[in-house]
Design a protein around this motif. Structure first.
Motif, PDB file in Angstrom:
ATOM      1  N   THR A 112      47.901 197.923  52.877  1.00 27.74           N
ATOM      2  CA  THR A 112      48.161 196.694  52.096  1.00 27.74           C
ATOM      3  C   THR A 112      49.146 195.783  52.818  1.00 27.74           C
ATOM      4  OG1 THR A 112      47.742 197.879  50.047  1.00 27.74           O
ATOM      5  CG2 THR A 112      48.943 195.809  49.889  1.00 27.74           C
ATOM      6  N   LEU A 113      50.210 196.350  53.362  1.00 27.52           N
ATOM      7  CA  LEU A 113      51.197 195.558  54.100  1.00 27.52           C
ATOM      8  C   LEU A 113      50.578 194.910  55.334  1.00 27.52           C
ATOM      9  CD1 LEU A 113      54.319 197.912  53.861  1.00 27.52           C
ATOM     10  CD2 LEU A 113      53.880 195.800  52.594  1.00 27.52           C
ATOM     11  N   LEU A 114      49.712 195.645  56.039  1.00 33.23           N
ATOM     12  CA  LEU A 114      49.054 195.087  57.223  1.00 33.23           C
ATOM     13  C   LEU A 114      48.164 193.901  56.849  1.00 33.23           C
ATOM     14  CD1 LEU A 114      48.384 195.197  60.219  1.00 33.23           C
ATOM     15  CD2 LEU A 114      46.603 196.881  59.695  1.00 33.23           C
ATOM     16  N   ALA A 115      47.407 194.033  55.733  1.00 34.13           N
ATOM     17  CA  ALA A 115      46.532 192.945  55.300  1.00 34.13           C
ATOM     18  C   ALA A 115      47.334 191.704  54.925  1.00 34.13           C
ATOM     19  CB  ALA A 115      45.678 193.425  54.117  1.00 34.13           C
ATOM     20  N   LEU A 116      48.469 191.912  54.250  1.00 30.43           N
ATOM     21  CA  LEU A 116      49.322 190.770  53.892  1.00 30.43           C
ATOM     22  C   LEU A 116      49.850 190.062  55.135  1.00 30.43           C
ATOM     23  CD1 LEU A 116      51.325 192.248  50.862  1.00 30.43           C
ATOM     24  CD2 LEU A 116      49.502 190.528  50.807  1.00 30.43           C
TER      25      LEU A 116
ATOM     26  N   GLY B  42      49.084 186.154  56.148  1.00 34.92           N
ATOM     27  CA  GLY B  42      50.162 185.188  56.383  1.00 34.92           C
ATOM     28  C   GLY B  42      50.028 184.500  57.735  1.00 34.92           C
ATOM     29  N   LEU B  43      49.664 185.255  58.777  1.00 34.46           N
ATOM     30  CA  LEU B  43      49.470 184.668  60.107  1.00 34.46           C
ATOM     31  C   LEU B  43      48.327 183.659  60.097  1.00 34.46           C
ATOM     32  CD1 LEU B  43      50.179 184.585  63.086  1.00 34.46           C
ATOM     33  CD2 LEU B  43      48.646 186.532  63.447  1.00 34.46           C
ATOM     34  N   ALA B  44      47.222 184.007  59.402  1.00 32.76           N
ATOM     35  CA  ALA B  44      46.087 183.080  59.316  1.00 32.76           C
ATOM     36  C   ALA B  44      46.477 181.790  58.603  1.00 32.76           C
ATOM     37  CB  ALA B  44      44.916 183.758  58.595  1.00 32.76           C
ATOM     38  N   LEU B  45      47.302 181.916  57.565  1.00 30.85           N
ATOM     39  CA  LEU B  45      47.762 180.727  56.833  1.00 30.85           C
ATOM     40  C   LEU B  45      48.609 179.818  57.715  1.00 30.85           C
ATOM     41  CD1 LEU B  45      47.864 179.272  54.120  1.00 30.85           C
ATOM     42  CD2 LEU B  45      49.871 180.638  53.526  1.00 30.85           C
TER      43      LEU B  45
ATOM     44  N   SER C 118      46.955 173.861  62.493  1.00 31.73           N
ATOM     45  CA  SER C 118      45.752 173.108  62.869  1.00 31.73           C
ATOM     46  C   SER C 118      45.641 171.820  62.067  1.00 31.73           C
ATOM     47  CB  SER C 118      44.501 173.971  62.655  1.00 31.73           C
ATOM     48  OG  SER C 118      44.542 175.118  63.471  1.00 31.73           O
ATOM     49  N   ALA C 119      45.967 171.875  60.783  1.00 31.44           N
ATOM     50  CA  ALA C 119      45.915 170.675  59.942  1.00 31.44           C
ATOM     51  C   ALA C 119      46.890 169.620  60.426  1.00 31.44           C
ATOM     52  CB  ALA C 119      46.197 171.054  58.485  1.00 31.44           C
ATOM     53  N   ILE C 120      48.100 170.042  60.794  1.00 29.00           N
ATOM     54  CA  ILE C 120      49.091 169.088  61.313  1.00 29.00           C
ATOM     55  C   ILE C 120      48.600 168.468  62.613  1.00 29.00           C
ATOM     56  CG2 ILE C 120      51.412 168.885  62.277  1.00 29.00           C
ATOM     57  CD1 ILE C 120      52.340 170.966  60.261  1.00 29.00           C
ATOM     58  N   PHE C 121      48.020 169.278  63.507  1.00 22.63           N
ATOM     59  CA  PHE C 121      47.516 168.760  64.784  1.00 22.63           C
ATOM     60  C   PHE C 121      46.401 167.742  64.561  1.00 22.63           C
ATOM     61  CE2 PHE C 121      44.592 169.033  68.382  1.00 22.63           C
ATOM     62  CZ  PHE C 121      45.453 168.730  69.430  1.00 22.63           C
ATOM     63  N   ALA C 122      45.466 168.058  63.634  1.00 22.61           N
ATOM     64  CA  ALA C 122      44.360 167.128  63.364  1.00 22.61           C
ATOM     65  C   ALA C 122      44.858 165.828  62.773  1.00 22.61           C
ATOM     66  CB  ALA C 122      43.353 167.798  62.419  1.00 22.61           C
TER      67      ALA C 122
END
Length: 282
Positions: free
Chosen positions: A58-62, A66-69, A75-79
């Motif tokens: 569970t900790l690994l998935a969290l 978080g890294l993906a977020l 990416s949104a800021i760059f675009a």
């Protein structure tokens, strides 16, 4: 009779029996003494530090989520930044080049500076389309065709009477039909004069040997007013354009002419020298 034993007498031992602890302490688990309690927070029979395997996953998935977020946010800021820069580039590209310093002021932040008009800008004729029946504007793109060169005309009349010149041919004549210029003989001390006929435009700010375009420029900037007399003296020069409407009505070319007064007799008669050019339709 039974044998009595003292306190220090040795006790008999049996196989499998635990010897008594020193000082009389009973061994663990001996009858009459409670067992030791389990470790705090633990489960009897399991080490306290052990954790279920599902909790680690569970900790690994969290962490991965978080890294993906964070990556998506970056990416949104760059675009957004790229779109903003593209908009700035488009505005700069569409901005008129001539608006540079003149529109925003000088480099020192002072008042906007404007360059003085060049000679071409100050003298260039208006290119606005002409109304039907109106003479076209003459400019440096106009091509003039030579019609005649330095043709002599003798004009004379009685005191205060007139003679006319038709510059389409050219020729001197006594009636005003088709005439472009009227010569009036002077009387007494009055000089003979030249006047332009209706529909004819001209200038007396001319000189011998002018080109047709130079004549056109002077007619535009220093015209002769309606019915204005021009004294006839040797060296006087006039540029004229013939009546455009009359030329078109009779199927004749529209013409430019340079009139030079090359001689004046004592009687007031004048010798004119005229050069003419056809003006093609614009």
């Amino acid at each position: 009779m039974s044998e009595s034993r003292g306190p220090n007498d040795a006790q008999p031992t049996f196989p499998g029996a635990n010897p008594p602890a020193a000082g009389g302490a009973a061994p663990p688990g001996a009858p009459g003494r409670p067992a030791a309690p389990p470790p705090a927070g633990g489960v009897p029979g399991r080490p306290a530090s052990a954790r279920p395997a599902g909790q680690g996953l569970t900790l690994l998935a969290l962490g991965v989520a978080g890294l993906a977020l964070l990556l998506a946010f970056g990416s949104a800021i760059f675009a957004w930044r790229a779109i903003d820069q593209a908009k700035d580039a488009k505005e700069i590209a569409l901005r008129p080049a001539a608006a540079g310093t003149a529109a925003t002021g000088g480099p020192d932040g002072g008042q906007p500076t404007t360059s003085a008009p060049t000679e071409t800008e100050s003298t260039a004729p208006d290119d606005t389309p002409q109304s039907p029946g109106e003479a076209p504007a003459l400019n440096e793109r106009t091509v003039y065709r030579p019609r005649y060169e330095k043709e002599p005309l003798l004009v004379k009349a009685s005191c205060s009477y007139s003679m006319y010149a038709d510059l389409d041919e050219p020729r001197a004549k006594n009636d005003e039909d088709g005439a472009d210029v009227r010569f009036t003989m002077g009387c007494g001390n009055d000089a003979s004069t030249l006047r332009l006929e209706d529909g004819v435009e001209g200038t007396d700010a001319a000189s011998a040997g002018m080109t047709p375009q130079e004549c056109a420029d002077k007619i535009r900037t220093a015209p002769i007013s309606d019915n204005q007399p021009v004294p006839v003296r040797k060296g006087t020069a006039i540029c004229i354009t013939t009546d455009y409407g009359d030329a078109k009505a009779h199927g004749r070319p529209w013409r430019m002419a340079l009139i030079e007064v090359v001689g004046v007799a004592n009687s007031g008669a004048a010798t004119l020298q005229v050069t003419g050019w056809d003006i093609p339709d614009a």
